[in-house]
Scaffold this motif. Structure first.
Motif, mmCIF file in Angstrom:
data_model
loop_
_atom_site.group_PDB
_atom_site.id
_atom_site.type_symbol
_atom_site.label_atom_id
_atom_site.label_comp_id
_atom_site.label_asym_id
_atom_site.label_seq_id
_atom_site.Cartn_x
_atom_site.Cartn_y
_atom_site.Cartn_z
ATOM 1 N N GLU A 1 0.711 1.822 -18.633
ATOM 2 C CA GLU A 1 1.337 1.701 -17.322
ATOM 3 C C GLU A 1 0.322 1.126 -16.348
ATOM 4 O OE1 GLU A 1 4.764 2.111 -14.861
ATOM 5 O OE2 GLU A 1 4.489 2.337 -17.034
ATOM 6 N N TYR A 2 0.490 -0.166 -16.017
ATOM 7 C CA TYR A 2 -0.419 -0.847 -15.097
ATOM 8 C C TYR A 2 -0.013 -0.490 -13.664
ATOM 9 C CZ TYR A 2 -2.931 -3.880 -18.419
ATOM 10 O OH TYR A 2 -3.749 -4.364 -19.410
ATOM 11 N N ILE A 3 -0.939 0.083 -12.911
ATOM 12 C CA ILE A 3 -0.695 0.587 -11.559
ATOM 13 C C ILE A 3 -1.568 -0.190 -10.575
ATOM 14 C CG2 ILE A 3 -0.873 2.623 -10.056
ATOM 15 C CD1 ILE A 3 -0.618 4.316 -12.666
ATOM 16 N N TRP A 4 -0.990 -0.567 -9.443
ATOM 17 C CA TRP A 4 -1.796 -1.243 -8.425
ATOM 18 C C TRP A 4 -1.319 -0.895 -7.025
ATOM 19 C CZ3 TRP A 4 2.177 -3.607 -10.995
ATOM 20 C CH2 TRP A 4 3.074 -4.399 -10.288
ATOM 21 N N ILE A 5 -2.153 -1.212 -6.026
ATOM 22 C CA ILE A 5 -1.849 -0.981 -4.621
ATOM 23 C C ILE A 5 -1.335 -2.289 -4.043
ATOM 24 C CG2 ILE A 5 -2.806 -0.316 -2.384
ATOM 25 C CD1 ILE A 5 -4.858 0.757 -5.216
ATOM 26 N N ASP A 6 -0.184 -2.236 -3.377
ATOM 27 C CA ASP A 6 0.436 -3.474 -2.896
ATOM 28 C C ASP A 6 -0.086 -3.881 -1.521
ATOM 29 O OD1 ASP A 6 1.774 -2.016 -0.934
ATOM 30 O OD2 ASP A 6 3.775 -2.351 -1.762
ATOM 31 N N GLY A 7 0.573 -4.842 -0.884
ATOM 32 C CA GLY A 7 0.129 -5.355 0.406
ATOM 33 C C GLY A 7 0.981 -4.916 1.572
ATOM 34 N N THR A 8 1.777 -3.869 1.405
ATOM 35 C CA THR A 8 2.624 -3.376 2.483
ATOM 36 C C THR A 8 1.770 -2.867 3.643
ATOM 37 O OG1 THR A 8 4.355 -2.734 0.906
ATOM 38 C CG2 THR A 8 4.430 -1.721 3.088
ATOM 39 N N GLU A 9 2.151 -3.205 4.852
ATOM 40 C CA GLU A 9 1.435 -2.771 6.052
ATOM 41 C C GLU A 9 2.378 -1.985 6.960
ATOM 42 O OE1 GLU A 9 -0.158 -6.339 7.792
ATOM 43 O OE2 GLU A 9 -1.813 -6.432 6.354
ATOM 44 N N PRO A 10 1.880 -0.995 7.701
ATOM 45 C CA PRO A 10 0.467 -0.636 7.835
ATOM 46 C C PRO A 10 -0.055 0.284 6.722
ATOM 47 C CG PRO A 10 1.766 0.746 9.265
ATOM 48 C CD PRO A 10 2.725 -0.227 8.640
ATOM 49 N N THR A 11 0.841 0.774 5.856
ATOM 50 C CA THR A 11 0.411 1.675 4.787
ATOM 51 C C THR A 11 0.842 1.115 3.442
ATOM 52 O OG1 THR A 11 0.616 3.602 6.255
ATOM 53 C CG2 THR A 11 0.515 4.027 3.887
#
Length: 346
Positions: A6-16
């Motif tokens: 399961e490849y997990i990453w942090i996206d570019g949603t702002e502000p959180t």
């Protein structure tokens, strides 16, 4: 033979930013993270690219056992890169790496207390359909079905984190109904951040099975209710050991309050921080800085036992529950370790 990664990453949603993940089926048995392959994704669907050039790259940086699927299946935390091999603008881990390396000799370690709130639809778990529950007082570290809500989810999440091999050091019910906390650490800045992101993913995924959502909103209920933070405990070798540890501790506290540092930190400690840091509900005002022993109304608290022992750690109480751990650890290391270095107390 195959396994699921399961490849997990942090996206570019702002502000959180949000967590994203997808499953890769791989042949053989799981290898070390450095041997796991790069993978791609559609950045235009994660606020990390435009549609006309949407390919983005996932580079594995941390892996652990997948406690939900079991067997040889794994969870894989990734950094996001552009196709030319440079870190994507949303990749805050890439900014932490050189700072952690620069001050590695000071052996900084962190323990992060992640508060969060369960929601059942549009209301916190435990809140009546119409109106509010009894005022705060008995919920913190409480017991009993009249004061505690979601324990089954919390226990399952704890089991999952332990099975994954994460450095979970504790859990407790928090001040508001449906509000809980888990702690990660003490480990280094990269390690605590990687593990906190994985623990967050496991929290969301575990709650999903109970038809409940978990939020890191720093002020999930307006009014006379506690917010949700990510109190960040920090220590260097000089703060933990030696005859001048107390001097190192006070130097670190002073460094956090020097010049523009308080606002440099607060503005990067999570969206909506002014709603939570009001000077009430065990917080200091967002636009003030002070530190003190055993003071939960201070920006930075020195635990009473640390004053007694004259060595130990400090707690930055300002970070929101929704803070990016790569950002908060980078700022604290850069500020405190540089201050200790400058004062000759590293």
């Amino acid at each position: 033979m195959t396994f699921k990664a399961e490849y997990i990453w942090i996206d570019g949603t702002e502000p959180t930013a949000k967590l994203r993940s997808k499953t890769k089926i791989m042949a053989g048995s799981p290898a070390g993270v450095e041997e796991l392959p790069l993978w791609g994704f559609d950045g235009s669907s994660t606020n990390q690219a435009e549609g006309h050039a949407s390919d983005r790259v996932l580079k594995p940086v941390f892996s652990c056992q997948d406690p939900i699927r079991g067997g040889e299946n794994i969870l894989v935390l990734c950094e996001v890169f552009d196709i030319d091999g440079t870190p994507h603008a949303s990749n805050t881990r890439a900014l932490l790496r050189p700072v952690a390396e620069r001050f590695a000799a000071q052996e900084a370690i962190f323990g992060i207390e992640q508060e969060y709130t369960f929601f059942d639809g549009a209301r916190p778990l435990g809140f009546p359909v119409n109106g509010f529950p009894a005022a705060q007082g008995g919920y913190y570290c409480g017991v009993g079905a009249d004061e505690i809500f979601g324990r089954e989810i919390v226990e399952k999440h704890l089991d999952h984190c332990l099975a994954a091999g994460l450095s979970i050091s504790g859990i407790n019910a928090e001040v508001m109904p449906g509000q809980w906390e888990f702690q990660v650490g003490p480990v280094g800045p990269l390690e605590v951040s990687d593990q906190l992101w994985i623990a967050r993913w496991l929290l969301y995924r575990t709650a999903e099975d109970f038809d409940v959502s978990a939020t890191l909103d720093p002020k999930p209920v307006k009014g006379d209710w506690n917010g949700a933070g990510a109190h960040t405990n920090f220590s260097t070798r000089a703060m933990r050991e030696g005859d001048r540890s107390w001097d190192a501790i006070t130097t670190a506290c002073e460094a956090l309050g020097e010049g523009s540092k308080p606002m440099d930190h607060v503005k990067n400690y999570g969206a909506g921080i002014d709603d939570r840091l009001t000077g009430l509900h065990e917080t200091a005002p967002w636009d003030e800085y002070k530190y003190g022993v055993s003071d939960r109304g201070a920006s930075v608290r020195i635990p009473w036992q640390v004053e007694v022992d004259k060595k130990g750690y400090i707690e930055d109480r300002r970070p929101n529950a929704n803070v990016d751990p790569y950002v908060v650890t980078r700022l604290i290391v850069d500020t405190c370790c540089a201050g200790l270095e400058k004062a000759g107390r590293a």
